[in-house]
Design an enzyme around this catalytic site. Sequence first.
Site, PDB file in Angstrom:
ATOM      1  N   HIS A 107       3.917  -2.313   3.120  1.00 28.14           N
ATOM      2  CA  HIS A 107       3.979  -0.903   2.520  1.00 28.14           C
ATOM      3  C   HIS A 107       5.223  -0.645   1.753  1.00 28.14           C
ATOM      4  O   HIS A 107       6.222  -0.865   2.481  1.00 28.14           O
ATOM      5  CB  HIS A 107       3.574   0.369   3.594  1.00 28.14           C
ATOM      6  CG  HIS A 107       2.271   0.339   4.218  1.00 28.14           C
ATOM      7  ND1 HIS A 107       1.976  -0.745   5.261  1.00 28.14           N
ATOM      8  CD2 HIS A 107       1.329   0.976   4.126  1.00 28.14           C
ATOM      9  CE1 HIS A 107       0.710  -0.484   5.807  1.00 28.14           C
ATOM     10  NE2 HIS A 107       0.100   0.308   4.914  1.00 28.14           N
ATOM     11  N   ASP A 141       0.773  -1.340  -0.158  1.00 32.94           N
ATOM     12  CA  ASP A 141       0.042   0.151  -0.102  1.00 32.94           C
ATOM     13  C   ASP A 141       0.706   1.296   0.091  1.00 32.94           C
ATOM     14  O   ASP A 141       2.009   1.278   0.269  1.00 32.94           O
ATOM     15  CB  ASP A 141      -0.973  -0.005   1.084  1.00 32.94           C
ATOM     16  CG  ASP A 141      -2.186  -1.081   1.145  1.00 32.94           C
ATOM     17  OD1 ASP A 141      -2.169  -1.698   0.333  1.00 32.94           O
ATOM     18  OD2 ASP A 141      -3.013  -0.927   2.099  1.00 32.94           O
TER      19      ASP A 141
HETATM   20 ZN    ZN Z   1      -2.480   3.229   3.639  1.00 35.20          ZN
END
Ligand code: ZN
Length: 475
Positions: free
Chosen positions: A435, A279
């Site tokens: 991430h 993400d």
């Molecule tokens: Zn996010």
Amino acid sequence: MKKKKRIIIVSVAVFCVLLIAGTLCGLLFFAPKLTLTLNGGDEEIEVFSRYDDEGAQGKYGGGLISYRDVDVSESGYVDTDKIGEYTLEYITEYKDKKLTAHRTVKVVDKTKPTIDCAEEKITVYRGKKYIASYTAKDNYDGDITDKVKEEWGENSLILSVSDSSGNNASVSVPVEYLDDTTPPEFYFLGDMNMYMKVGSVFDEPGYSATDNADGDITDKVTVDGSVDTSEAGVYTITYTVTDEAGNTSQETRRVTVVAPAPQHIAEQPSGKVVYLTFDDGPCCYTADVLDVLAKYGAKATFFVTAQFPSYIDMIAREYSEGHAVGVHTGTHEFSIYSSVDSYLADFNYMQEVIKQQTGSYTDIMRFPGGSSNMVSRQFCTGIMTKLVSLVQEMGYSYFDWNVGSSDTQTTDPDVIYYNVTNGISKQSASVVLMHDIKPATLAALPRILEYCVDNGYTFGTLNASSPAVHHGVNN
Ligand code: ZN
């Protein structure tokens, strides 16, 4: 002598003439007569009242004969229910004598009509026609409401009417004139915020407008704006209406046309599957992440943002190297949860970026903070419940995760490695949240991939047919 004799003869002759004349006069004066006398005279009576005829008296007598009553016959009638002039005739006869008399009886209406107004006071918008409610009745004509004349004055309404006999009546009703300062009101069918998929058909759901003074003024509404459903975007339709007093109301309907979700039906991997997801990128670490994935032949899913514009072309690389690309958010500001509109504006923006990079829209997405996030409640209560159902209605598949790396809480690659490998060992299909904006994640990634390969996991990319890993919605 002769002269004296002549005078005597003339005198006797005059005397005789006078005697005869006097006797004749006396005979005539004392001769019996027939008389006819009306009791009372001509009369005038109110219609519907009772009329009693007083009759007439006939008598015969006089001279040497005493008076006696003689019958009087009457003819004619008086219709007391009908206005008019009636003549009654009286006749008396005795021997060869006959007398006739007449009486005129007028039946008249001298009673005034009455006007009843339902309102004690009239309040009316200036310049507006007001239909006053009243009735007028007359004792003779009956209902004469249609003959009432209205005279609207500055402070009063004067109602007046005349009956068929010319009797007048009038009443005055106080009038207060109001100025209309209240704008018209709209009533809309359908939602004022509409959401549609690209390619669907927009039909105006309908509206009406009423005004306190003018009533229904729907035909005065002007509609500006149109919706191009072939292109994602926010369209506004503005409705404007002005009443006769010049008060204007305006409302706007927003129609958000949402980028379409092309449904990629992909073959699902079997066995133990790991869906690695990244993400918040792309950013400065994304190229390295892609290199590591390529080295291990691993495919992943990137839920992208436009937070770091100088790395935006990494989205094209992700896509071209066989990874899945989904919408995360354009700005990653949680204030996008203020409303459905602000969320979709951000969403559509990101879809356009993805389309520029990959050539097509995506049909997968991940909510910032996941669908279970509570931070959205600070901006709008219930927003996640609305969004979760809306995006699925629009054809999108959203994904949360069932394995967390905690890479937003730690900078220790060992901890990230442990969290991921420990998590994926607990189920056959894992959606792992990481991430690509975290250097520790990049650092941990080779070991994570090695673990997966060594333990017989297949790498999958998310698509509409993938297992729907969803959290519970908390707002
Ligand atoms: Zn996010």
